[in-house]
Design a protein around this motif. Structure first.
Motif, mmCIF file in Angstrom:
data_model
loop_
_atom_site.group_PDB
_atom_site.id
_atom_site.type_symbol
_atom_site.label_atom_id
_atom_site.label_comp_id
_atom_site.label_asym_id
_atom_site.label_seq_id
_atom_site.Cartn_x
_atom_site.Cartn_y
_atom_site.Cartn_z
ATOM 1 N N LEU A 162 -0.970 -8.876 -6.981
ATOM 2 C CA LEU A 162 -1.697 -9.814 -6.132
ATOM 3 C C LEU A 162 -0.806 -10.432 -5.059
ATOM 4 O O LEU A 162 -1.288 -10.805 -3.991
ATOM 5 C CB LEU A 162 -2.320 -10.910 -6.995
ATOM 6 N N SER A 163 0.472 -10.554 -5.372
ATOM 7 C CA SER A 163 1.401 -11.145 -4.400
ATOM 8 C C SER A 163 2.084 -10.101 -3.534
ATOM 9 O O SER A 163 2.995 -10.430 -2.773
ATOM 10 C CB SER A 163 2.470 -11.961 -5.138
ATOM 11 N N GLY A 164 1.659 -8.839 -3.649
ATOM 12 C CA GLY A 164 2.333 -7.773 -2.927
ATOM 13 C C GLY A 164 1.502 -7.189 -1.803
ATOM 14 O O GLY A 164 0.296 -6.962 -1.945
ATOM 15 N N ASP A 165 2.129 -6.955 -0.682
ATOM 16 C CA ASP A 165 1.508 -6.280 0.455
ATOM 17 C C ASP A 165 2.202 -4.935 0.585
ATOM 18 O O ASP A 165 3.284 -4.835 1.172
ATOM 19 C CB ASP A 165 1.656 -7.110 1.730
ATOM 20 N N TRP A 166 1.602 -3.894 0.018
ATOM 21 C CA TRP A 166 2.225 -2.579 -0.051
ATOM 22 C C TRP A 166 1.574 -1.624 0.950
ATOM 23 O O TRP A 166 0.463 -1.871 1.434
ATOM 24 C CB TRP A 166 2.121 -2.004 -1.455
ATOM 25 N N ALA A 167 2.269 -0.533 1.206
ATOM 26 C CA ALA A 167 1.790 0.437 2.192
ATOM 27 C C ALA A 167 2.132 1.846 1.744
ATOM 28 O O ALA A 167 3.009 2.062 0.885
ATOM 29 C CB ALA A 167 2.404 0.148 3.555
ATOM 30 N N LEU A 168 1.448 2.813 2.340
ATOM 31 C CA LEU A 168 1.708 4.238 2.123
ATOM 32 C C LEU A 168 2.048 4.894 3.455
ATOM 33 O O LEU A 168 1.409 4.603 4.475
ATOM 34 C CB LEU A 168 0.481 4.939 1.531
ATOM 35 N N ASP A 169 3.042 5.770 3.427
ATOM 36 C CA ASP A 169 3.369 6.601 4.595
ATOM 37 C C ASP A 169 3.395 8.059 4.145
ATOM 38 O O ASP A 169 3.920 8.372 3.061
ATOM 39 C CB ASP A 169 4.739 6.229 5.173
ATOM 40 N N ASP A 192 -2.352 -8.559 0.773
ATOM 41 C CA ASP A 192 -1.835 -8.848 -0.568
ATOM 42 C C ASP A 192 -2.818 -8.393 -1.642
ATOM 43 O O ASP A 192 -4.010 -8.730 -1.613
ATOM 44 C CB ASP A 192 -1.581 -10.344 -0.728
ATOM 45 N N GLY A 193 -2.280 -7.628 -2.603
ATOM 46 C CA GLY A 193 -3.077 -7.188 -3.741
ATOM 47 C C GLY A 193 -4.038 -6.069 -3.448
ATOM 48 O O GLY A 193 -4.757 -5.619 -4.346
#
Length: 236
Positions: A162-169, A192-193
């Motif tokens: 929930l506290s993470g802002d993740w991405a894919l490349d 986030d999340g």
């Protein structure tokens, strides 16, 4: 008469008057010095040095009982799980081994990078931990695009904290002619999340065969639970 005469003669010989029996000093000095010096020095010096130098002053002492003192490199002598004798960090928010980093080697290694040839494999699931902060996980796979036909690679990322802002490349690192085509798709849309999704259709009427690399990255790393990477590859 004779007695009186004798008495007068004795007075004349001594030259002194006979004492008056009514004037005798019967007083005696009964005064005595009864004062005694009863003052004694009862003061004793009871001050002793009871100060103990605390561990944070660098003196000997092991406050948490872990066998290490601050002078020996214990970076938190109030926490037994923290000392230079710990082999690795654990996922507990502490610098267990006193190396200046927190939870960086808590027992979950980086994922195996090579997923192999995913051609005609309908679904592939991979699990890993994005940790510590700043970590990037890289997964490589190969896809064969037969007859320059329909091509689709779908990559979904689940389990973002929930506290993470993740991405894919997604990178095409080596095409069928040996060239690196660089970044071909990215997903960083949901904040986030939020889970992320890449849907890459390649280039129409071209050979999209080659080695691909998908990168999981972002802020808000977590070691308490893994993420899931789902890859769906379709070609015909």
């Amino acid at each position: 008469m004779r007695a009186l005469a004798l008495l007068l003669l004795l007075s004349a010989c001594t030259g002194k008057d006979a004492p008056d029996p009514d004037e005798v000093d019967t007083d005696t000095d009964t005064d005595t010095d009864t004062d005694t010096d009863t003052d004694t020095d009862t003061d004793t010096d009871t001050d002793t040095d009871t100060d103990v130098d605390a561990w944070w002053e660098g003196e000997a002492g092991d406050a948490d009982g872990d066998g290490w003192t601050a002078a020996e490199g214990d970076c938190d002598d109030g926490e037994a799980r923290v000392n230079p004798g710990e082999a690795d960090d654990r996922c507990d928010g502490l610098d267990n081994d006193c190396d200046g980093s927190v939870d960086e080697d808590f027992g979950y290694p980086d994922p195996p990078s090579a997923l192999g040839d995913l051609t005609d494999i309908e679904e592939t699931l991979a699990y890993a931990w994005l940790f510590p902060e700043g970590d990037e996980d890289r997964w490589t796979f190969y896809v064969e695009d037969p007859d320059f036909g329909w091509f689709d690679v779908e990559i979904a990322l689940y389990g973002v904290p929930l506290s993470g802002d993740w991405a894919l490349d997604l990178y095409l690192t080596e095409d069928n002619w040996g060239d690196d085509q660089g970044l071909v798709a990215t997903a960083d849309d949901n904040g986030d999340g939020g889970n992320e999704l890449i849907n890459y259709g390649g280039s129409d009427y071209l050979d999209n065969s080659g080695w691909y690399e998908v990168v999981v990255r972002g802020d808000g790393a977590r070691c308490s639970a893994p993420y899931t990477l789902q890859l769906l590859v379709g070609t015909w």
